[in-house]
Every structure is written in C-alpha cells, then in structure tokens.
Design an enzyme around this catalytic site. Structure first.
Site, PDB file in Angstrom:
ATOM      1  N   SER A 241      -5.048  35.165 -21.302  1.00  0.00           N
ATOM      2  CA  SER A 241      -4.560  35.319 -22.684  1.00  0.00           C
ATOM      3  C   SER A 241      -5.705  35.252 -23.698  1.00  0.00           C
ATOM      4  CB  SER A 241      -3.494  34.276 -23.005  1.00  0.00           C
ATOM      5  OG  SER A 241      -3.934  32.977 -22.658  1.00  0.00           O
ATOM      6  N   HIS A 271      -0.334  33.352 -14.647  1.00  0.00           N
ATOM      7  CA  HIS A 271      -0.854  32.669 -15.850  1.00  0.00           C
ATOM      8  C   HIS A 271       0.299  31.893 -16.496  1.00  0.00           C
ATOM      9  CE1 HIS A 271      -3.427  31.795 -19.153  1.00  0.00           C
ATOM     10  NE2 HIS A 271      -3.304  32.907 -19.852  1.00  0.00           N
ATOM     11  N   HIS A 318      -6.051  26.695  -9.431  1.00  0.00           N
ATOM     12  CA  HIS A 318      -6.648  27.127 -10.696  1.00  0.00           C
ATOM     13  C   HIS A 318      -7.925  27.895 -10.434  1.00  0.00           C
ATOM     14  CE1 HIS A 318      -8.118  27.034 -14.848  1.00  0.00           C
ATOM     15  NE2 HIS A 318      -6.846  26.888 -15.147  1.00  0.00           N
ATOM     16  N   ARG A 327      -4.286  18.287 -18.482  1.00  0.00           N
ATOM     17  CA  ARG A 327      -3.080  18.648 -19.245  1.00  0.00           C
ATOM     18  C   ARG A 327      -1.837  18.251 -18.452  1.00  0.00           C
ATOM     19  NH1 ARG A 327      -4.236  24.907 -20.009  1.00  0.00           N
ATOM     20  NH2 ARG A 327      -4.495  24.614 -17.765  1.00  0.00           N
ATOM     21  N   ASP A 375       1.119  23.777 -15.760  1.00  0.00           N
ATOM     22  CA  ASP A 375       2.476  24.319 -15.666  1.00  0.00           C
ATOM     23  C   ASP A 375       3.385  23.537 -14.721  1.00  0.00           C
ATOM     24  OD1 ASP A 375       1.841  26.430 -17.427  1.00  0.00           O
ATOM     25  OD2 ASP A 375       0.848  27.490 -15.799  1.00  0.00           O
TER      26      ASP A 375
HETATM   27  N1  HAX Z   1      -0.152  28.572  -3.624  1.00  0.00           N
HETATM   28  C1  HAX Z   1      -0.467  29.355  -2.566  1.00  0.00           C
HETATM   29  N2  HAX Z   1      -1.623  30.022  -2.440  1.00  0.00           N
HETATM   30  C2  HAX Z   1      -2.515  29.849  -3.430  1.00  0.00           C
HETATM   31  C3  HAX Z   1      -2.271  29.031  -4.545  1.00  0.00           C
HETATM   32  C4  HAX Z   1      -1.032  28.388  -4.621  1.00  0.00           C
HETATM   33  N3  HAX Z   1      -0.687  27.639  -5.666  1.00  0.00           N
HETATM   34  N4  HAX Z   1      -3.361  29.070  -5.341  1.00  0.00           N
HETATM   35  C5  HAX Z   1      -4.238  29.911  -4.759  1.00  0.00           C
HETATM   36  N5  HAX Z   1      -3.729  30.380  -3.609  1.00  0.00           N
HETATM   37  C6  HAX Z   1      -4.321  31.370  -2.710  1.00  0.00           C
HETATM   38  C7  HAX Z   1      -4.599  32.632  -3.501  1.00  0.00           C
HETATM   39  O1  HAX Z   1      -3.425  33.419  -3.635  1.00  0.00           O
HETATM   40  C8  HAX Z   1      -5.675  33.268  -2.677  1.00  0.00           C
HETATM   41  O2  HAX Z   1      -5.053  33.854  -1.556  1.00  0.00           O
HETATM   42  P1  HAX Z   1      -5.587  35.257  -0.958  1.00  0.00           P
HETATM   43  O3  HAX Z   1      -6.959  34.947  -0.464  1.00  0.00           O
HETATM   44  O4  HAX Z   1      -4.605  35.585   0.106  1.00  0.00           O
HETATM   45  O5  HAX Z   1      -5.590  36.226  -2.097  1.00  0.00           O
HETATM   46  C9  HAX Z   1      -6.459  32.071  -2.176  1.00  0.00           C
HETATM   47  O6  HAX Z   1      -5.597  30.944  -2.293  1.00  0.00           O
HETATM   48  C10 HAX Z   1      -7.724  31.808  -2.980  1.00  0.00           C
HETATM   49  O7  HAX Z   1      -7.385  31.674  -4.346  1.00  0.00           O
HETATM   50  P2  HAX Z   1      -8.223  30.738  -5.318  1.00  0.00           P
HETATM   51  O8  HAX Z   1      -9.623  31.260  -5.379  1.00  0.00           O
HETATM   52  O9  HAX Z   1      -8.039  29.307  -4.983  1.00  0.00           O
HETATM   53  O10 HAX Z   1      -7.466  30.966  -6.704  1.00  0.00           O
HETATM   54  P3  HAX Z   1      -7.652  32.130  -7.758  1.00  0.00           P
HETATM   55  O11 HAX Z   1      -8.757  31.744  -8.665  1.00  0.00           O
HETATM   56  O12 HAX Z   1      -7.741  33.466  -7.112  1.00  0.00           O
HETATM   57  O13 HAX Z   1      -6.255  32.094  -8.522  1.00  0.00           O
HETATM   58  C11 HAX Z   1      -4.426  31.021  -9.581  1.00  0.00           C
HETATM   59  C12 HAX Z   1      -5.937  31.050  -9.411  1.00  0.00           C
HETATM   60  C13 HAX Z   1      -4.065  30.056 -10.674  1.00  0.00           C
HETATM   61  C14 HAX Z   1      -3.957  32.421 -10.001  1.00  0.00           C
HETATM   62  C15 HAX Z   1      -3.769  30.607  -8.236  1.00  0.00           C
HETATM   63  O14 HAX Z   1      -4.169  29.298  -7.914  1.00  0.00           O
HETATM   64  C16 HAX Z   1      -2.260  30.691  -8.258  1.00  0.00           C
HETATM   65  O15 HAX Z   1      -1.713  31.778  -8.010  1.00  0.00           O
HETATM   66  N6  HAX Z   1      -1.528  29.558  -8.575  1.00  0.00           N
HETATM   67  C17 HAX Z   1      -0.102  29.584  -8.683  1.00  0.00           C
HETATM   68  C18 HAX Z   1       0.326  30.167 -10.018  1.00  0.00           C
HETATM   69  C19 HAX Z   1      -0.023  29.232 -11.146  1.00  0.00           C
HETATM   70  O16 HAX Z   1       0.244  28.046 -11.128  1.00  0.00           O
HETATM   71  N7  HAX Z   1      -0.610  29.795 -12.206  1.00  0.00           N
HETATM   72  C20 HAX Z   1      -0.957  29.049 -13.422  1.00  0.00           C
HETATM   73  C21 HAX Z   1      -2.438  28.697 -13.516  1.00  0.00           C
HETATM   74  C22 HAX Z   1      -2.777  27.956 -14.760  1.00  0.00           C
HETATM   75  C23 HAX Z   1      -2.559  28.832 -15.922  1.00  0.00           C
HETATM   76  O17 HAX Z   1      -3.179  29.832 -16.166  1.00  0.00           O
HETATM   77  N8  HAX Z   1      -1.574  28.503 -16.678  1.00  0.00           N
HETATM   78  O18 HAX Z   1      -1.159  29.328 -17.617  1.00  0.00           O
END
Ligand code: HAX
Length: 440
Positions: A241, A271, A318, A327, A375
C-alpha cells in the site's frame, strides 16, 4: 508554531541533506541485487528512502525513531484517555516532533474544517451495488474526491513549482486523513446498518468521532479506534500500500489517485485483507469445534489442514519481520488488560493459535517467519466490541494507513523525489548472467 509552518521549516532544513547525498555521494553503493531478489518481489533491496518510519526485522516498527510503546508514551493523550489522539500522531509523523497540547488542538480544529465530505462522494458510493466489497467503496470514495484536488489544480494552473509543490500535497493529504474516517463510517452504515447514517460530532477527536459515527459510543472503543489507526499507519515504504501510493504519486498523480491505488493494493489477501481472512479462518474453525475448548491438538490439526490444502495461515509470516510483530503485541496486551476481552472465547482461540502456529509453521518449513503479524490479532478486538462484519476490517486498516501514506508523499514532494522507474531484465539475461557467475 502551526503544523504547516513547522513542516515548511523541516522540509527547508532537510533539503540540503538530500541534495548533498545525490551530488556528492550519488555513486556510493548501498546494496547489490541477486537473481533471487529480482524474481522474488525485490525483497530486501534497499532502494527506497523514507524518514517517517523504519522496520527492523527483529524489533519491528519505529515511527520517527520511536517504538510503539514509546510513541504512545510520548504523545499528548486524548481527554480522559490513556491513548494519544490520531491528530497528535499525525503531527508527529509529519514533523518528527512530539506536539504540545496547543499544537494538537490546532490540528484537531483544522481537521474539523476539512472533514466535511461532499454529497457527490456519498452518491457515488451509493450508486455501487450494495454487495460491493467495502474496500471498493472506499477506493471509489477517495477517487470521487479527486476533482477538488489542490495538487492537481496547482499542476494545471501553469504556475507549477517544484519547490512549493509539497504544499498542495499537504492540503490534499490533510483533507484525505480528515475525511477518510467519515467516508468509512458512511460505508459501514450503508452496508451494515440499513443506511442509518450518524452525523459527525464536532466535539470529538478523530478516533472518538469515528467510533461515534459507527454507533460505538463507548470510551473503550474510542481507544480501540485511536490505537488501531496509529499502529496501522506506516510500515516503512516497501509494503504494497505504501509503495503503491509512493509510486503513483511519483508520476505527479495527485494524492487521491495515489491513495486510491494504495487502497487497491491494501485490499490484497497477502496484505491488508489478511485481517478479514484471519476472522474468516477463525470463524470456520470455531464452527468445526462446535463449542469445544480450543486445544493445542485441535488447533494444530486445523493449521495443518490449511497448510496441506496449499493455503497460507492468515496473520502469520512477514516479508521483513522475523519476530512477533509489535503491532500484534500491542493489541494482545490491550486484550489482556481489558476485563471481558481477556476471557472472551475468540481471544482465547487467537491466543491458542499464537501458542501453536509458530511451531506448526516452523515444522512445515517454508515460511521465513513463523510469527504473527498485525492482522492475526486485530479482528478479535473489533468482534468483541460488536464490529462483526469482518469484510470491513481492511477498511479500518485503510483509515490508519492513510496517515503513513499521506505523510510520506508530502515529504516525497518536499524533497523532490524522482518518478520511480526501476529497470527490468529478461529471463534470458538472467540465464546468461547466471551462467557467467554474475553480471559484469
Ligand atoms: N502460511 C503458510 N505458508 C506461508 C506463510 C503462512 N502464513 N507465510 C509464508 N509462507 C510460505 C510462502 O507462501 C512461501 O511459499 P512458496 O515458497 O511455496 O511460495 C514461503 O513460505 C516463503 O515465504 P516467505 O519468504 O516467508 O514470505 P514472503 O515474504 O514471500 O511473504 C507474506 C510474506 C506476508 C505474504 C506471507 O508470509 C503470507 O502469505 N502470510 C499470510 C498472509 C498474511 O498474513 N499477510 C499479512 C502480512 C502483513 C501485512 O501486510 N499486513 O497488511
């Protein structure tokens, strides 16, 4: 000194630092880029500048150098509350100074003159199908305001001047932060309260007025609103964002275009929409429990079911953080310190997930960060106070995030940051450089 004057002074003082860095040290290297980063979402590449907040992977966010508890302790409090007003925080985010009570009062008064939302904004939202997602409604509401953009008018005036361009950005930014809670409350009432709208209470600060406008006339929820908007405000510049807002504004698109775009990014499930997803996940799980107590065993099974279905555990992981998000901790402490909430079955379930999920995610072995983010904890508080329409939760995030995004783009213009335009390469180029062991 009033906020805008203080800001003018700060921007003036800051400019030589930016200019010197570019002119004298422009070629100094601060990072290098790997193929993994190039394909993997530019993760960790140092290529953005902001002085509004900094995210340390271990410690979490600092606003203007202060942690969340330090920020709450330092800022003047709302009358009769242990929490600061959002107005005080806005002054702090923009200037880096802790405002006096008089300075806060000036911002509060200023926002009251800015907060009236033109009828055509409400009409535009009302024209949407009622089952549109509230984030669509919020984004449309912000876009509808664009026609009165002071920045766009300044650009089109033929008198555009890079040195003063931040001033109309500040004007638009201030209008947006003052108006967005009013638009959000309108959406809430339109969608979930049969369009029974509640008028602004001019005697209340922003957080308290938002609470009032969604029918939450209680002191506790006023504090929830203040806390929520402050902790969701900013998370340095690289998140979707904030980055989108910065990127769009870098083309000199005005703050309305920029923040509407930022909101569209916030609406993604990885996000900001994760707070909605968390509640959905929890509700589904609670249904399956059928009244049974959450235990490590049944929570663990539900988490594994989600992971084995190829889905993410919402609220965990994250891109930058490698520890529990402060947070999250702030909101957890709010729950633990609030009689009633502490013993609420939903909070107990969230607490059990907190005990269980990091172990499960570690065993699963994919995520770099098995700890909860903001979240994972925010929805349960809203639910407790009766704000149970969880598809609205990202809108709440969007109100808070406006503060950070608007403070950032005001400074972007103040310091004359360039249009953003990173370079892309092709897969064949990457393969060539991979074979050569690097790009010469
Ligand atoms: N559950 C399952 N798998 C997860 C995970 C979770 N909560 N978090 C990461 N992973 C997986 C990823 O999908 C990725 O898998 P692939 O290799 O198969 O693609 C792997 O672990 C490596 O990811 P990472 O490097 O640890 O994390 P990223 O930086 O790529 O992504 C995210 C960060 C926040 C998008 C990710 O942790 C996620 O999808 N979390 C769940 C959704 C979430 O809570 N989002 C909110 C984040 C905070 C925010 O922005 N708030 O607004």
């Amino acid at each position: 000194m009033a906020l805008k004057e203080t800001l003018a002074k700060k921007i003036e003082e800051h400019r030589p630092r930016t200019q010197r860095l570019v002119k004298e040290f422009g070629k100094v290297k601060i990072d290098e880029v790997t193929i993994e980063q190039c394909i993997g979402g530019a993760r960790d590449i140092r290529s953005l500048v902001t002085d509004i907040s900094y995210l340390d992977p271990q410690e979490g966010i600092r606003f203007r150098g202060k942690t969340i508890p330090e920020t709450f302790a330092a800022l003047p409090k709302a009358a009769g509350s242990a929490y600061p007003t959002v107005e005080a925080f806005w002054y702090f985010l923009l200037t880096g100074d802790v405002p006096t009570d008089a300075q806060v009062a000036e911002v509060t008064t200023e926002w009251k003159t800015r907060q009236s939302v033109p009828q055509y904004v409400f009409d535009a939202i009302r024209a949407l199908p009622r089952d549109s997602h509230p984030m669509v409604m919020l984004s449309v509401g912000i876009m509808a305001l664009q026609k009165d953009s002071k920045f766009a008018a300044f650009y089109n005036s033929g008198k555009f001047n890079k040195m003063t361009a931040w001033e109309p950005v500040y004007e638009d930014a201030s209008d947006i932060v003052a108006r967005i809670p009013v638009i959000a409350a309108f959406i809430y009432n339109l969608k979930y309260r049969d369009d029974k709208q509640i008028a602004i209470d001019p005697n209340l600060d922003m957080g308290a007025n938002f609470a009032h406008m969604i029918g939450q006339d209680n002191k506790e929820y006023q504090d929830v609103a203040r806390m929520y908007f402050i902790i969701h405000s900013d998370h340095e510049s690289g998140n979707v964002s904030a980055h989108t807002t910065h990127l769009v504004h870098s083309a000199l698109s005005d703050p309305y275009y920029a923040y509407s775009a930022g909101l569209n990014g916030l609406a993604g499930p990885l996000h900001g929409l994760a707070n909605q997803e968390v509640l959905g996940w929890i509700m589904e799980f609670q249904k399956k429990l059928g009244g049974a107590e959450p235990t490590k065993e049944n929570v663990s099974k539900a988490l594994w079911d989600t992971l084995n279905a190829g889905q993410v555990i919402p609220g965990y992981g994250h891109a930058v953080l490698r520890k529990t998000d402060p947070r999250y901790t702030t909101q957890r402490e709010f729950c633990l310190n609030t009689p009633g909430l502490k013993d609420d079955p939903l909070f107990k379930l969230v607490a059990m997930i907190f005990e269980t999920a990091p172990g499960v995610l570690t065993e699963h072995g994919k995520t770099k960060n098995p700890w909860p983010n903001v979240d994972a904890q925010s929805g349960v508080i809203q639910w407790y106070y009766g704000v149970r329409e969880w598809d609205f939760y990202t809108v709440l995030f969007g109100i808070g995030r406006a503060l950070g995004c608007m403070a950032n783009i005001t400074w972007d213009r103040g310091l004359g940051y360039a249009i953003e335009r990173p370079k892309s390469v092709s897969t064949a180029m990457l393969e060539e450089w991979a074979a050569a062991g690097g790009r010469n």
